[in-house]
Design an enzyme around this catalytic site. Structure first.
Site, mmCIF file in Angstrom:
data_model
loop_
_atom_site.group_PDB
_atom_site.id
_atom_site.type_symbol
_atom_site.label_atom_id
_atom_site.label_comp_id
_atom_site.label_asym_id
_atom_site.label_seq_id
_atom_site.Cartn_x
_atom_site.Cartn_y
_atom_site.Cartn_z
ATOM 1 N N GLY A 1 10.942 19.243 115.035
ATOM 2 C CA GLY A 1 9.621 20.072 114.602
ATOM 3 C C GLY A 1 8.530 19.803 114.942
ATOM 4 N N SER A 2 7.770 19.696 114.373
ATOM 5 C CA SER A 2 5.859 19.459 115.432
ATOM 6 C C SER A 2 6.062 18.270 115.904
ATOM 7 C CB SER A 2 4.893 19.542 114.521
ATOM 8 O OG SER A 2 4.943 18.510 112.928
ATOM 9 N N THR A 3 5.082 18.157 117.290
ATOM 10 C CA THR A 3 5.417 16.054 117.295
ATOM 11 C C THR A 3 4.656 15.380 116.396
ATOM 12 O OG1 THR A 3 4.905 17.542 119.017
ATOM 13 C CG2 THR A 3 4.148 15.407 119.454
ATOM 14 N N GLU A 4 3.715 16.058 115.269
ATOM 15 C CA GLU A 4 2.993 15.015 114.633
ATOM 16 C C GLU A 4 3.843 14.502 113.287
ATOM 17 O OE1 GLU A 4 0.627 17.904 112.358
ATOM 18 O OE2 GLU A 4 -0.369 16.280 111.524
ATOM 19 N N LYS B 1 18.273 17.120 105.340
ATOM 20 C CA LYS B 1 17.320 17.988 104.877
ATOM 21 C C LYS B 1 16.802 18.843 105.816
ATOM 22 C CE LYS B 1 12.985 17.518 104.611
ATOM 23 N NZ LYS B 1 12.390 19.150 104.988
ATOM 24 N N GLU C 1 12.657 16.653 118.535
ATOM 25 C CA GLU C 1 12.986 17.900 119.626
ATOM 26 C C GLU C 1 11.445 18.258 118.790
ATOM 27 O OE1 GLU C 1 12.369 21.445 120.781
ATOM 28 O OE2 GLU C 1 14.432 21.245 119.731
ATOM 29 N N CYS D 1 10.184 26.695 120.041
ATOM 30 C CA CYS D 1 8.996 25.927 120.543
ATOM 31 C C CYS D 1 9.630 25.907 121.613
ATOM 32 C CB CYS D 1 10.373 24.318 120.347
ATOM 33 S SG CYS D 1 11.708 24.396 120.724
ATOM 34 N N GLU E 1 -0.093 24.151 120.314
ATOM 35 C CA GLU E 1 1.167 25.239 120.225
ATOM 36 C C GLU E 1 0.816 26.264 119.374
ATOM 37 O OE1 GLU E 1 5.046 23.184 119.010
ATOM 38 O OE2 GLU E 1 5.880 24.330 119.931
ATOM 39 N N GLY F 1 7.075 14.060 114.100
ATOM 40 C CA GLY F 1 8.007 13.122 114.855
ATOM 41 C C GLY F 1 7.027 11.865 115.476
HETATM 42 P P1 NAI Z 1 6.848 20.215 110.496
HETATM 43 O O1 NAI Z 1 7.847 19.823 111.996
HETATM 44 O O2 NAI Z 1 6.204 19.463 109.389
HETATM 45 O O3 NAI Z 1 8.006 20.813 109.643
HETATM 46 C C1 NAI Z 1 9.769 19.874 110.464
HETATM 47 C C2 NAI Z 1 10.435 19.785 109.676
HETATM 48 O O4 NAI Z 1 10.484 18.246 109.629
HETATM 49 C C3 NAI Z 1 11.093 19.936 107.935
HETATM 50 O O5 NAI Z 1 12.172 20.079 107.566
HETATM 51 C C4 NAI Z 1 9.593 19.516 107.208
HETATM 52 O O6 NAI Z 1 10.110 19.345 105.756
HETATM 53 C C5 NAI Z 1 10.471 18.213 107.835
HETATM 54 N N1 NAI Z 1 8.908 17.408 107.784
HETATM 55 C C6 NAI Z 1 7.416 17.151 107.544
HETATM 56 N N2 NAI Z 1 6.966 15.954 107.189
HETATM 57 C C7 NAI Z 1 8.028 15.070 107.364
HETATM 58 C C8 NAI Z 1 7.944 13.651 107.094
HETATM 59 N N3 NAI Z 1 6.633 13.011 106.533
HETATM 60 N N4 NAI Z 1 8.203 12.776 107.388
HETATM 61 C C9 NAI Z 1 9.807 13.383 107.634
HETATM 62 N N5 NAI Z 1 10.252 14.741 107.456
HETATM 63 C C10 NAI Z 1 9.274 15.782 107.746
HETATM 64 O O7 NAI Z 1 6.357 21.027 110.510
HETATM 65 P P2 NAI Z 1 5.737 22.592 110.217
HETATM 66 O O8 NAI Z 1 4.329 21.498 108.874
HETATM 67 O O9 NAI Z 1 7.082 22.980 109.722
HETATM 68 O O10 NAI Z 1 4.998 23.569 110.913
HETATM 69 C C11 NAI Z 1 3.585 23.142 112.187
HETATM 70 C C12 NAI Z 1 4.772 23.584 113.493
HETATM 71 O O11 NAI Z 1 4.817 22.609 113.847
HETATM 72 C C13 NAI Z 1 4.221 24.709 113.510
HETATM 73 O O12 NAI Z 1 3.363 25.651 113.132
HETATM 74 C C14 NAI Z 1 4.645 24.913 115.082
HETATM 75 O O13 NAI Z 1 3.968 24.334 116.258
HETATM 76 C C15 NAI Z 1 5.382 23.281 114.606
HETATM 77 N N6 NAI Z 1 6.250 23.662 114.553
HETATM 78 C C16 NAI Z 1 7.347 23.679 115.560
HETATM 79 C C17 NAI Z 1 9.128 23.782 115.984
HETATM 80 C C18 NAI Z 1 9.743 22.719 116.853
HETATM 81 O O14 NAI Z 1 10.886 23.087 117.113
HETATM 82 N N7 NAI Z 1 9.418 22.390 117.778
HETATM 83 C C19 NAI Z 1 9.969 23.647 114.529
HETATM 84 C C20 NAI Z 1 9.130 24.080 113.807
HETATM 85 C C21 NAI Z 1 7.337 23.500 113.533
#
Ligand code: NAI
Ligand code: MG
Length: 489
Positions: free
Chosen positions: A240-243, A187, A262, A296, A394, A245
């Site tokens: 993705g985000s820690t939240e 996804k 990660e 990240c 972040e 995660g």
């Molecule tokens: P996110 O962590 O919510 O999204 C990343 C992935 O997780 C996307 O594919 C999203 O559809 C999926 N996702 C979201 N909620 C989910 C859930 N409840 N269950 C399963 N999958 C879910 O990140 P978002 O909202 O795009 O960005 C928010 C912040 O996160 C950014 O401002 C940044 O600070 C951080 N971030 C960090 C990343 C990293 O590489 N560590 C990458 C992207 C965002």
């Protein structure tokens, strides 16, 4: 401004209906996902948007594929398929470059020559692994018995990826998952589904059996959550985000699926007065501005020793002002593109304002750039202190925060004073100090006199709330495998 003409295959790809990729079918859905080009704030295309029921179908396809020819394929043949996929990515790097430039906004030349090329290399590295995944014969102390281990795939892997490196983050997870013999439901981030769909087409073309790779774009709270909680999924790999995660871990409890994470970072980068200041200045600049700060591992907290602070800040400001910022698909090869989305732009601008309100001083950038698209002018802020919001959270955008320090112990203690632990590093010509940094900084990756390097062969992952599990290298194979202990009497 002259825009790049898209490759004819890219135009064709964008024009055709982009169904979900489940087994060898393109599955149409009622709901569509808008793909916005962040350079222009315009609709580039729409793709099918999967929901929980589509995740269910994709998981069934992946489970069937495990029991099919993929499950009994020899290591040699599995490696060969991975190698062919690497070749196909490289041969089509222009298409990957343009698709990533359109849905992420990053400059096309970067998307093509860095993201796509490194994705191909990633598959090539892991193409060598299937034939080297070995068990052991264990010298057990039971007379007449033999014990050995078999290393087997985990099963169906749900891979959930972010938008900052749409192709590369897929490659980082997919290559080891397939090398270890798993099947996958991917996804991709809702902002950037295009190259994941294209990759699924290439995988079928090069000969992966249907169902080994299924791609279901959709919203995180819907398709993402359904994948993370699905009882037929054996493992989730997430970036993705820690939240989010934390949510994934909560969703995983039903069937106790394996999880690797990660997550976010707030990397400390310590620039000592004894460093090669030219190299350290430029390196620290790109440590943050690479990928427009949307990494990240971004060197987001730059600690500069007080005696060289003014000259370093001046240099950083000059470099920031000299950056060329423009659309991903512009005929000119820009250094940086827009940030990913309007909410992300608003979030980054909010941090810039909060930093100023709390005492940060801006010497370059400081606001939105231009009138169309989600451009933030490259920003350097100094006089940042540890308790300020911009030093703790972040930002994930082009905002470099400079903090001052006096001595090494202080710098290391402050560098480690964060909930994150993905990356850290520093610049010094003192070898003893470099050794101390390498043992005292608490992060999964340290960069000393360099920044941002990664390699398919070198483990990558976080400490503390930056996640768990190491992607890349042999540890990535372990992450996507499980060990069976077999006794013979
Ligand atoms: P996110 O962590 O919510 O999204 C990343 C992935 O997780 C996307 O594919 C999203 O559809 C999926 N996702 C979201 N909620 C989910 C859930 N409840 N269950 C399963 N999958 C879910 O990140 P978002 O909202 O795009 O960005 C928010 C912040 O996160 C950014 O401002 C940044 O600070 C951080 N971030 C960090 C990343 C990293 O590489 N560590 C990458 C992207 C965002
Ligand atoms: Mg989110």
């Amino acid at each position: 401004m002259k825009l790049l003409e898209p490759h004819r295959d890219v135009s064709a790809f964008l024009a055709t209906s982009q169904g979900l990729r489940i087994a060898d079918a393109r599955v149409e859905t009622g709901a569509l996902l808008d793909v916005i080009d962040p350079s222009f704030d315009t609709l580039a295309t729409q793709v099918a948007m999967g929901s929980a029921e589509h995740i269910d179908e994709a998981v069934s396809a992946a489970r069937q594929a495990l029991a099919g020819p993929w499950g009994s394929m020899t290591a040699h043949d599995r490696g060969q398929l991975l190698w062919r996929l690497a070749d196909a990515i490289e041969a089509n790097k222009q298409i990957f470059g343009e698709l990533d430039a359109i849905d992420n906004g990053k400059p096309m030349h970067v998307a093509r020559d860095v993201d796509a090329v490194y994705s191909a290399r990633h598959f090539r590295y892991f193409a060598g692994w299937p034939s080297k995944i070995e068990g052991k014969t264990i010298p057990v102390s039971s007379p007449g018995k033999m014990n050995l281990t078999k290393v087997e795939p985990v099963g169906v892997c749900g891979l959930i990826t972010p938008w900052n490196y749409p192709t590369l983050m897929v490659a980082w997870k997919l290559a080891p998952a397939l090398a270890a013999g798993n099947t996958v439901v991917l996804k991709p981030a809702e902002q950037t589904p295009l190259t994941a769909l294209y990759l699924a087409d290439l995988a079928l073309q090069v000969g992966f059996p249907p169902g080994v790779l299924n791609v279901v774009p959709g919203l995180g709270r819907d398709a993402g959550a359904a994948l993370a909680s699905h009882p037929g999924v054996d493992k989730v790999g997430f970036t993705g985000s820690t939240e989010t995660g934390r949510r994934i871990v909560e969703s995983s409890v039903g069937n106790l699926k394996k999880v690797s994470l990660e997550l976010g970072g707030k990397a400390a980068n310590i620039l000592f007065a004894d460093a090669d200041l030219d190299k350290a200045g430029a390196g620290s600049f790109w440590a943050l501005f690479g990928n427009n700060g949307q990494s990240c591992t971004a060197g987001a907290r730059l600690f500069v020793q007080r005696s060289v602070r003014d000259q370093v800040v001046e240099r950083l400001a000059e470099m920031a002002k000299a950056l060329s910022v423009g659309p991903g698909m512009d005929a000119a090869a820009h250094d940086l593109g827009p940030v990913i989305s309007r909410p992300q732009m608003d979030k980054v601008l909010g941090y810039i304002n909060a930093g100023q309100a709390q005492g940060g001083e801006i010497v370059a950038g400081g606001g939105q750039q231009g009138e169309t698209g989600y451009f933030v002018s490259p920003t350097v802020m100094h006089s940042v202190t540890d308790d300020m919001t911009v030093a703790r959270e972040e930002i994930f955008g082009p905002v470099l925060c400079v903090l001052d320090f006096d001595d090494e112990d202080e710098a290391i203690a402050r560098a480690n004073d964060t909930d994150f632990g993905l990356a850290a590093g520093g610049w010094t010509r003192d070898l003893d100090r470099a050794m101390r940094l390498s043992s005292q900084l608490k992060a999964g990756t340290l960069w000393i006199n360099t920044w941002g390097d990664t390699d398919a062969a070198s483990p990558f992952g976080g400490m503390k709330q930056s996640g768990y599990g190491r992607e890349m290298g042999e540890e990535a194979i372990a992450l996507y495998s499980q060990t069976k202990s077999v006794w013979f009497g």
